[in-house]
Design an enzyme around this catalytic site. Structure first.
Site, PDB file in Angstrom:
ATOM      1  N   GLY A  80       0.759  -1.132   0.044  1.00 17.70           N
ATOM      2  CA  GLY A  80      -0.058   0.158   0.014  1.00 17.70           C
ATOM      3  C   GLY A  80       0.908   1.165  -0.119  1.00 17.70           C
ATOM      4  N   ALA A  81       2.057   1.206   0.899  1.00 19.79           N
ATOM      5  CA  ALA A  81       2.864   2.309   0.807  1.00 19.79           C
ATOM      6  C   ALA A  81       4.186   1.784   1.686  1.00 19.79           C
ATOM      7  CB  ALA A  81       2.272   3.400   1.577  1.00 19.79           C
ATOM      8  N   MET A  82       5.161   2.619   1.470  1.00 21.90           N
ATOM      9  CA  MET A  82       6.343   2.074   2.384  1.00 21.90           C
ATOM     10  C   MET A  82       7.152   3.497   2.952  1.00 21.90           C
ATOM     11  SD  MET A  82       8.490   0.097   3.321  1.00 21.90           S
ATOM     12  CE  MET A  82       9.926   0.291   4.222  1.00 21.90           C
ATOM     13  N   GLU A  83       7.576   3.192   4.217  1.00 23.28           N
ATOM     14  CA  GLU A  83       7.919   4.423   5.107  1.00 23.28           C
ATOM     15  C   GLU A  83       9.186   5.101   4.848  1.00 23.28           C
ATOM     16  OE1 GLU A  83       8.465   0.621   7.680  1.00 23.28           O
ATOM     17  OE2 GLU A  83       7.074   1.418   6.164  1.00 23.28           O
TER      18      GLU A  83
ATOM     19  N   HIS B  24      -0.429   6.426   8.784  1.00 21.00           N
ATOM     20  CA  HIS B  24       0.507   5.370   9.144  1.00 21.00           C
ATOM     21  C   HIS B  24       1.839   5.403   8.909  1.00 21.00           C
ATOM     22  CE1 HIS B  24       0.849   0.718   9.677  1.00 21.00           C
ATOM     23  NE2 HIS B  24       1.753   0.858   8.742  1.00 21.00           N
ATOM     24  N   GLU B  25       2.107   5.883   7.674  1.00 19.70           N
ATOM     25  CA  GLU B  25       3.666   6.102   7.169  1.00 19.70           C
ATOM     26  C   GLU B  25       4.367   7.009   7.972  1.00 19.70           C
ATOM     27  OE1 GLU B  25       4.222   3.563   5.412  1.00 19.70           O
ATOM     28  OE2 GLU B  25       2.408   2.928   5.097  1.00 19.70           O
TER      29      GLU B  25
END
EC number: 3.4.11.-
Length: 962
Positions: free
Chosen positions: A314-317, A350-351
């Protein structure tokens, strides 16, 4: 003589320390001293660790150049003990070992290298210098490398989009390194504890721009390559390799500056720049919220957030350069639903939470991945609630996470939150609901019993104490214990570790059985593990937890405080399995435990207490029970009925009150449980009765919400979600005018002269209406919607459409759609499993999907490679629909036959097989009981199904199941 002895001792130390880095096999006594044994541990030795990386990469984004990258990495090394080699990671890279250079910094001397070895089993690159490396000295190793920019969504890979204005495909390159893919981009020490600083330089064609974790320092022309420039970035803070990121693209950006000079930029392809405003607004606000909450300033000068067309997660921090799927970052008001907007806010929150919890302080090893993901999930819900208090989303997210975990963690094949990780190829499997949702739920529970100050100060102190370092979960527990003792929110006789270890180190969760003594106004509480398998031996249920008890009754009706009123303890000798509670009301008044679902446990009551609760729920005063606890009562009753610990009559009596209920959360709890029953009865003779029951309970709420003609206020997220959920069920079961109105809406859209710009369908009901129109239409409707998918410029809209297209009833259309899912020019690789799952969950598509999976497993595997852990996303929706012994046997045979294909999905496979077994078990045990109760609920005065006909149906069903 003294001088000679000193050199002799020094020589022995060198030899012994050299051997210790590669220890001998215990049974081999013939090895020569000083000759290293084969190192067969998947973890890197710690004799050499990195201090700084200088990475220089040339990126070629051109068909004629073959989509390649090449570069050189220069690593400054600390030698922590005498050793004869440097062991680091490299995978899928071409390395000219003759060009590797090793230099001792103090001597400025190049050391000869006697051998370079690759160990593919562990992705090791091992460099053996001619001389022993000296303890406490620093070295620099320079390693040249080359690689391919593939489309496999991991490492350093390429993505693309179609530029409609210039009618051409445009390429970009981007990284995805979590968990173990940095080694596929450059040689490195690819473990989270091996933190270092990074100096990144990216060479590329001048038509592109480059991004990395830190701000751009300078750009220079590359003399050796025409039209190439080299972008050099500032030195990073100390961080893990999985958080390194870089990108080369032609994207544009929108910039927002915060008061303290942190700069936000949102990057996207040019045609999507009209969708970045919401992210640009949300990002700085939630970052400021976290700075205040954690009492730590964000340590970097900038954050770039970029929407990548092809992205697996979904995403990467990544620190300072956060990568997203387009659906998780971009929002367009007239095309994205409110739920999609909530999703964007949730993912951004979240990220950004990870920038502290995960990036600033990082787990030592992937065993404690949950510290990253569970905490970020929980804190994100706080962040979204801060951004949008009008959404009232915090309770809904908390309940959703808890109810989801109640299902997943009831499987015997579940795993602890803090799970032992062996080989790194197991890591991808724990990026699951346990790490995210259960991690979030246990953190919420901890927050509740510690109180706001004890929790918040403890978290802040933990982050300050361990910033730029690595931790174990015990480090967090120590900080929380210290702060809660200071705040007196936890007795000094208790430690957070004692309590929380029972939740993170063992599988599952408890059910508390409450048996009231109405003569003494007391109750005896006993705890045991809740497991979905009713045949689990009692000995396997004797786990115990430290349970924070909260409760109220019909006198006090105190649902506001969720602080622990008492504890069920769990000492080493298992004391605490049973507890007595006094001062309860008389037999005419109910009690409820687990206020606001503050704890991760289920509750089973005695018959009289259930009777009192059912009477209250089915009265005009039903809302004196807190809305979260109304959802809890339904979910607990349904789950207890599933395993035969009580009759379905109690659960259905509770659900019956929903004819009065207008809140989303209780309805969500009921319908999520009934969805499971729906799946199991779909192909059984009882489905007609179940369908009649569902229509019976849905008609009042469908009318109360105004059907699909009334469009709710766009700010009321819970109402929007409620209406969309009821629409989906009502249209599928032909309640009211749901199908008729949906088809009318869709037909009106189809005759629009510009359907890509004018859409008369209510925005937040489009998923339901699209699916309904496709299900009740033919190829004409399907092709029309497919064309909207092709033409759409909005990721959230494309995702909505791709799911709706699986609702078709024509088998040949669904078969073709499954074929298209393996063609990345038609369906993006990241969306292939969404297509499959949608078809598999549909009553028409299930058999098609099953056959497709069994026959095309090799093609699916090739499509997913190398991230084959995503096979879980294929096997799970199939298993949910399966319930016969033959289906279970066939699935087991496939897994055995294709062991290699499933080797990175073992956890998902175990859970899928258990789900099929449980489905089979449920049908054999609950079919008859449920039938009688459904018949009673629909019309108590009539006998829609006689006892005799039910017996006949049960006999028929049993023969089918066996």
């Amino acid at each position: 003589m003294l001088q000679v002895l000193k050199y002799f001792v020094f020589f022995v130390l060198i030899i012994n320390n050299s051997v210790s880095a590669y220890p001998k096999d215990s049974g081999d006594e013939s090895q020569e001293i000083g000759k290293p044994a084969v190192y067969d541990n998947y973890r890197l030795p710690t004799s050499v660790t990195p201090e700084n990386y200088k990475v220089e990469i040339f990126t070629h984004l051109n068909d004629s150049e073959g989509f390649t990258f090449r570069g050189i990495v220069e690593i400054t090394l600390n030698v922590n003990e005498f050793c004869d080699n440097i062991t680091l990671h490299a995978k899928n890279l071409t390395i000219d070992t003759k060009k590797i250079v090793l230099t001792e910094i103090s001597e400025n001397e190049a050391l000869k290298i006697r051998n370079v070895e690759l160990m593919p089993k562990h992705d090791f690159l091992i460099i053996y210098p001619q001389k022993i490396l000296s303890k406490f000295r620093k070295y620099i190793v320079k390693i040249p490398f080359e690689g391919s920019l593939d489309t496999d969504l991991v490492g350093y890979y390429r993505s693309s989009y179609y530029d409609k204005e210039f009618k051409k495909r445009v390429w970009l390159s981007v990284t995805q390194f979590e968990a173990t893919h940095a080694r596929e981009a450059f040689p490195c020490f690819d473990e989270p504890e091996m933190k270092a600083t990074f100096d990144i330089s990216l060479a590329h064609h001048k038509m592109y721009s480059a991004l990395s974790n830190m701000p751009l320092k300078e750009t220079k022309a590359v003399d050796s390559i025409q039209d190439f420039v080299m972008d050099t970035f500032e030195t990073s803070v100390k961080m893990s390799t999985y958080l390194v990121a870089y990108c080369v693209s032609d994207f544009e950006y929108k910039e927002v500056s915060m008061k303290d000079d942190v700069t936000f930029r949102i990057y996207a392809r040019r045609e999507a720049m009209n969708q970045v405003d919401y992210a640009a607004d949300v990002g700085p606000k939630v970052l400021k919220f976290y700075e205040d909450y954690f009492q730590i300033k964000f340590p970097l000068p900038k954050i770039d957030m970029i929407a990548v067309p092809d992205f697996s997660a979904g995403a990467m921090e990544n620190w300072g350069l956060i990568t997203y799927r387009e659906t998780a970052l971009l929002y367009q008001a007239n095309a994205s639903t409110l739920s999609a907007k909530h999703r964007v806010a949730e993912v951004i929150a979240h990220e950004l939470a990870h920038q502290w919890f995960g990036n600033l302080v990082t787990m030592r090893w992937w065993t404690d991945l949950w510290l990253n993901e569970g905490f970020a999930t929980y804190v994100a819900s706080l962040g979204v609630a801060h951004l949008h208090p009008e959404w009232k989303s915090f309770d809904e997210e908390s309940v959703d996470n808890t109810l989801d975990i109640f299902k997943v963690d009831a499987l015997k094949s579940s795993h602890p939150v803090s799970v032992t990780i062996g080989h790194p190829n197991q890591i991808s499997q724990i990026f699951d609901a346990i790490s995210y949702s259960k991690g979030s739920v246990v953190i919420r529970m901890c927050h509740k019993f510690l109180g706001e100050k004890g929790f918040r100060f403890g978290v802040s102190n933990y982050l300050k104490k361990h910033q730029y370092a690595n931790t174990l979960q015990d480090d967090l527990w120590d900080s929380l214990t210290e702060s809660s003792h200071e705040e007196q929110s936890l007795s000094r006789s208790l430690s957070v570790k004692d309590i929380m270890d029972s939740w993170t180190l063992q599988v599952g969760y408890p059910v508390i059985e409450v048996v009231r003594d109405y003569d003494t106004n007391s109750a005896t509480l006993t705890q045991s593990r809740y497991v979905s398998d009713r045949y689990t031996p009692r000995s396997e249920l004797n786990s115990c937890w430290w349970i924070p008890l909260t409760y109220t009754d019909s006198y006090r009706k105190n649902f506001t405080s969720a602080a622990a009123q008492d504890w069920m303890t769990c000492n080493k000798d298992k004391e605490g399995i049973e507890k007595k509670i006094d001062n309860l009301p008389d037999e005419n008044n109910w009690v409820i435990f687990n206020i606001q679902l503050a704890g991760l446990y289920k509750v089973k009551y005695d018959e009289q207490n259930y009777k009192l609760l059912v009477e209250t729920l089915n009265s005009e005063d039903y809302n004196i029970i807190n809305v979260i606890n109304r959802a809890q009562l339904i979910d607990d009753a349904m789950d207890l009925a599933w395993v035969g610990r009580q009759d379905y009559g109690i659960a259905l009596d509770m659900i019956n009150y929903l004819k009065r209920e207008s809140e989303y959360i209780p309805w969500k709890a009921a319908l999520d449980n009934l969805r499971i029953v729906n799946r199991l009865l779909l192909r059984s003779p009882l489905y007609g009765v179940f369908k009649a029951y569902m229509r019976h309970i849905l008609k009042p709420i469908y009318a109360k919400l105004g059907g699909i003609s009334t469009v709710p206020d766009s700010s009321e997220l819970h109402i929007v979600k409620h209406q969309a959920m009821i629409c989906g069920w009502s249209c599928k079961l032909d309640v009211g005018d749901c199908i008729k109105r949906s088809v009318e809406y869709f037909n009106t859209w189809m005759v629009e002269t510009e359907p890509d710009h004018i859409n008369p369908i209510p925005l937040n009901l489009r998923p339901c209406i699209y699916c309904t129109a496709v299900r009740n239409g033919n190829e004409k409707q399907w092709k029309f919607l497919w064309q909207r998918y092709v033409n759409s410029n909005v990721g959230a809209e494309k995702s909505m459409i791709i799911s709706a297209l699986s609702c078709a009833k024509e088998q040949w259309i669904l078969s073709r759609y499954l074929e298209w899912s393996l063609n990345s020019t038609l369906v993006r690789k990241q969306d292939a499993s969404i297509v499959f799952g949608g078809v598999a969950r549909d009553e028409v598509g299930f058999h098609l999907a099953r056959n497709f999976f069994f026959e095309r497993i090799d093609d699916i595997y090739s499509t997913l490679f190398p991230d084959t852990s995503r096979l879980t996303r294929y096997i799970k929706p199939l298993a949910e629909q399966m319930s016969t012994q033959k289906e279970l046997t066939d699935l087991k045979d496939l897994v055995a036959k294709k062991a290699k294909e499933f080797e990175k999905s073992t956890q998902g496979v175990k859970q899928a097989l258990e789900v099929v077994e449980l489905n089979n078990q449920w049908k054999l045990n609950n079919y008859f009981s449920l039938a009688r109760n459904l018949n009673r609920m629909i019309d108590p005065e009539s006998d829609m199904i006689t006892e005799e006909s039910l017996s006949d149906e049960l006999t028929t069903t049993e023969s089918i199941l066996v």
